[in-house]
Design an enzyme around this catalytic site. Structure first.
Site, PDB file in Angstrom:
ATOM      1  N   ASP A   1       0.765  -1.086  -0.051  1.00 51.69           N
ATOM      2  CA  ASP A   1       0.068  -0.005   0.022  1.00 51.69           C
ATOM      3  C   ASP A   1       0.867   1.214   0.207  1.00 51.69           C
ATOM      4  O   ASP A   1       1.738   1.539   0.823  1.00 51.69           O
ATOM      5  CB  ASP A   1      -1.010   0.277   1.342  1.00 51.69           C
ATOM      6  CG  ASP A   1      -1.741  -1.122   1.493  1.00 51.69           C
ATOM      7  OD1 ASP A   1      -1.738  -1.942   0.536  1.00 51.69           O
ATOM      8  OD2 ASP A   1      -2.581  -1.087   2.375  1.00 51.69           O
TER       9      ASP A   1
ATOM     10  N   GLU B   1     -10.797  -1.466   3.914  1.00 51.03           N
ATOM     11  CA  GLU B   1      -9.377  -1.044   4.391  1.00 51.03           C
ATOM     12  C   GLU B   1      -8.989   0.078   3.526  1.00 51.03           C
ATOM     13  O   GLU B   1     -10.090   0.760   2.721  1.00 51.03           O
ATOM     14  CB  GLU B   1      -8.344  -1.909   3.936  1.00 51.03           C
ATOM     15  CG  GLU B   1      -8.204  -3.350   4.441  1.00 51.03           C
ATOM     16  CD  GLU B   1      -7.215  -4.240   4.093  1.00 51.03           C
ATOM     17  OE1 GLU B   1      -6.375  -4.926   5.087  1.00 51.03           O
ATOM     18  OE2 GLU B   1      -6.959  -4.495   2.640  1.00 51.03           O
TER      19      GLU B   1
END
Length: 476
Positions: free
Chosen positions: A27, A201
Site C-alpha cells: 500500500d 481497508e
C-alpha cells in the site's frame, strides 16, 4: 520510476511507475506534498520478496514520474509493525511538534501488534527525512475491534479540526482532533452499504469537483479485500455529503461503485497538500501478490491520477485522468485520422520499445465491437470492446507468464454504456486503460514471455472507423 534504476534491464521492471530497488512493496502510505516534493511512503519489507514485518519505505519526486528512493522512514517497535496511514503538513503547529522555522510533518499510522491494532503518530522537522515517534503513542487505543487500521487524516476548515477516516472491519469510523494527539469518535458509516465480500481497508474522504458544474461532492474511498468485481482486492467508493461529523451517502444501500474494474489497483489514497486531488494505488492483487514472477523487487505503484466527478442524471461517478510528466520523452510511432480496419484487413502496428501509449477517438462518439491485441513471441493480451454486451473484456490467459498462481489467468470485464475514446498506457508488466475521459478505468498486470512488439486492431465487421489514432513510445 526510481531514478537510480534508469539503466537497469531487469525483466518486468516498470519505467513509468514506481517500484522499489529491492524487496516487497504494497500500500501507498503518508502521501503528502511539501515544498515542491511529493512524498510517497509505502508498506515495505526491506528483507524479503514476500509480505512480512511492515516498515514505511520512502521515496520523493518533483513530478510524480522520476522518484528518488530514500532510507526507511519508520521501523517496527515494541508497539508493533508499522501498517498503513497518512501524513499531513501541520501548518499551524496544532500538534506543538514544530521546533524551528520549518513546518512540521506529522504521520498518522497503525501500530499492528498481535491481534491488536491502534493508531499512533510520528513527526518530522526536516522535510520528512527523519522521524520521531510520539512518546504518548498510541493516540487511539484499540476499542476491541480486530481490524482497526489505516488512518487517513485531513484538516476540515469548516469545523476547524482534523478529521480521521479509519477502517473498522465492515465499516468506516470518523474521528476528530484539534491537535493530532487527542481524538474523539464522531460517527460511523457503511455497515449496510456497498460491497462486503471482504474486509474494508484504506479509506479516504475527499472533496471533489463535479465537472461542468459549480458543485462539489464528498467521496468516501474504501478498499475491499476480497470482494472485487473480478475477484480479489478492489476499491469501491461512495458519493455524498460530510458536515464535519457525519458522512451521508446519496447512494442506495445495495449500490456498488468501483473505482477501477481491473484486478490490479488497490489501497489508493490521495496526496495531502495538492491543489487538485491526485491519487496513486498499489498495482497488485492480494490473490497472487506474493507470487508474481519479478526478480529483486515485488510490487509497484500505478500511474498518478487526478480525480473529479461526473454527474449523470443525478448519479455521481469518479473520473480519473493519468498524470503524464512533461519530463517523459515521447516518440511518435503511428498517427492517422483516416485509417480504418475490418474483417479482412486488421490494422497492425509494430512497436519498437516499451512503454508506449495509445490514444483512440471513435467516429460519431461510438464504436462497433473490436479488439486491440498486444502481441509478442508467446504473448497475447487482448482487450475487446463489445458493443453487443456493452462491456470491455481484458483476456490475459495467454499473456505470457500465467502459471505462478491459479488465480492469475483471467478474463476480466467492465460494463460500459459506450466507447467514445480511450487512452491505454502499456509498461513492461502492466496496462492502464482509461475510457471516455477517465469515466471507466481498468488496471491489469501481466508478465509477457517476450517484449510486446506488435499492436493489432481487428473486428468482425466489414469496417470500423475511427476519428484519430495515435501511438507513441515513452522514454525517460
Amino acid at each position: 520510476m526510481n531514478k537510480d534504476l534508469k539503466m537497469e534491464k531487469e525483466t518486468f521492471r516498470p519505467i513509468c511507475h514506481f517500484s522499489p530497488s529491492k524487496h516487497w512493496i504494497n500500500d501507498p502510505n503518508g502521501l503528502v506534498y511539501y515544498k515542491g516534493e511529493y512524498h510517497l511512503f509505502y508498506q515495505y519489507h526491506p528483507h524479503s520478496m514476500v509480505w512480512g514485518p511492515m516498515h514505511w519505505g520512502h521515496a520523493v519526486s518533483t513530478d510524480l514520474c522520476e522518484w528518488e528512493e530514500l532510507p526507511v522512514a519508520l521501523y517496527p517497535d515494541e508497539l508493533g509493525q508499522i501498517f498503513s496511514g497518512s501524513a499531513v503538513v501541520d501548518w499551524h503547529n496544532t500538534s506543538g511538534f514544530q521546533e524551528g522555522e520549518e513546518a512540521v510533518l506529522v504521520a498518522i499510522f497503525t501500530h499492528h501488534g498481535e491481534d491488536n491494532e491502534k493508531q499512533s503518530i510520528a513527526y518530522s522537522n526536516d522535510s520528512g527525512r527523519s522521524w520521531m515517534k510520539y512518546e504518548g503513542n498510541p493516540v487511539i487505543p484499540n476499542p476491541g475491534i480486530k481490524d482497526f487500521r489505516d488512518p487517513k487524516v485531513f484538516w476540515h476548515e469548516e469545523s476547524s479540526k482534523w478529521i480521521m477516516s479509519l477502517a473498522c472491519g465492515d465499516h468506516i469510523q470518523f474521528y476528530g482532533s484539534p491537535n493530532l494527539k487527542e481524538w474523539d469518535y464522531l460517527s460511523s458509516f457503511g455497515e449496510t452499504y456497498g460491497g462486503h465480500g471482504g474486509v474494508w481497508e484504506c479509506p479516504d474522504l475527499i472533496y471533489l469537483d463535479v465537472e461542468g458544474e459549480e458543485l462539489k461532492k464528498w467521496v468516501l474511498i474504501v478498499s475491499l479485500n476480497p470482494g472485487g468485481p473480478n475477484g480479489g482486492s478492489a476499491i469501491q467508493y461512495f458519493t455524498g455529503d460530510f458536515d464535519g461529523t457525519t458522512f451521508v451517502t446519496d447512494q442506495k444501500e445495495e449500490d456498488e461503485k468501483w473505482a477501477d474494474w481491473g484486478r490490479d489497483f488497490y489501497a489508493a489514497v490521495t496526496w495531502s497538500g495538492t491543489e487538485q486531488p491526485v491519487w496513486i494505488g498499489w498495482m497488485n492483487n492480494w490473490e497472487y501478490a506474493n507470487q508474481t514472477p519479478t526478480a529483486e523487487f515485488r510490487g509497484s505503484m500505478s500511474i498518478a491520477r487526478t480525480l473529479s466527478l461526473e454527474n449523470k442524471q443525478g448519479n455521481y461517478y469518479l473520473i480519473q485522468k493519468p498524470l503524464m510528466s512533461n519530463r517523459l520523452k515521447k516518440q511518435l510511432i503511428f498517427s492517422s485520422d483516416q485509417a480504418d480496419f475490418g474483417l479482412e484487413s486488421p490494422l497492425n502496428i509494430k512497436i519498437p520499445a516499451l512503454p508506449f501509449m495509445i490514444d483512440l477517438e471513435m467516429k460519431d462518439g461510438n464504436s462497433p465491437t473490436f479488439t486491440v491485441s498486444l502481441k509478442g513471441k508467446g504473448t497475447l493480451l487482448a482487450i475487446t470492446f463489445d458493443q453487443t454486451s456493452q462491456q470491455v473484456r481484458v483476456d490475459r490467459t495467454k499473456s505470457g507468464r500465467v502459471d505462478f498462481s491459479e488465480h492469475f489467468p483471467s478474463i476480466d470485464t467492465m460494463p460500459i454504456d459506450s466507447l467514445k475514446d480511450m487512452f491505454l498506457l502499456v509498461d513492461h508488466a502492466s496496462i492502464e486503460l482509461f475510457i471516455n475521459g477517465g469515466r471507466y478505468v481498468m488496471t491489469e498486470s501481466f508478465y509477457p514471455a517476450s517484449s510486446i512488439d506488435l499492436v493489432e486492431f481487428n473486428t468482425s465487421i466489414e469496417q470500423a472507423d475511427y476519428e484519430q489514432l495515435t501511438i507513441q513510445t515513452i522514454h525517460m
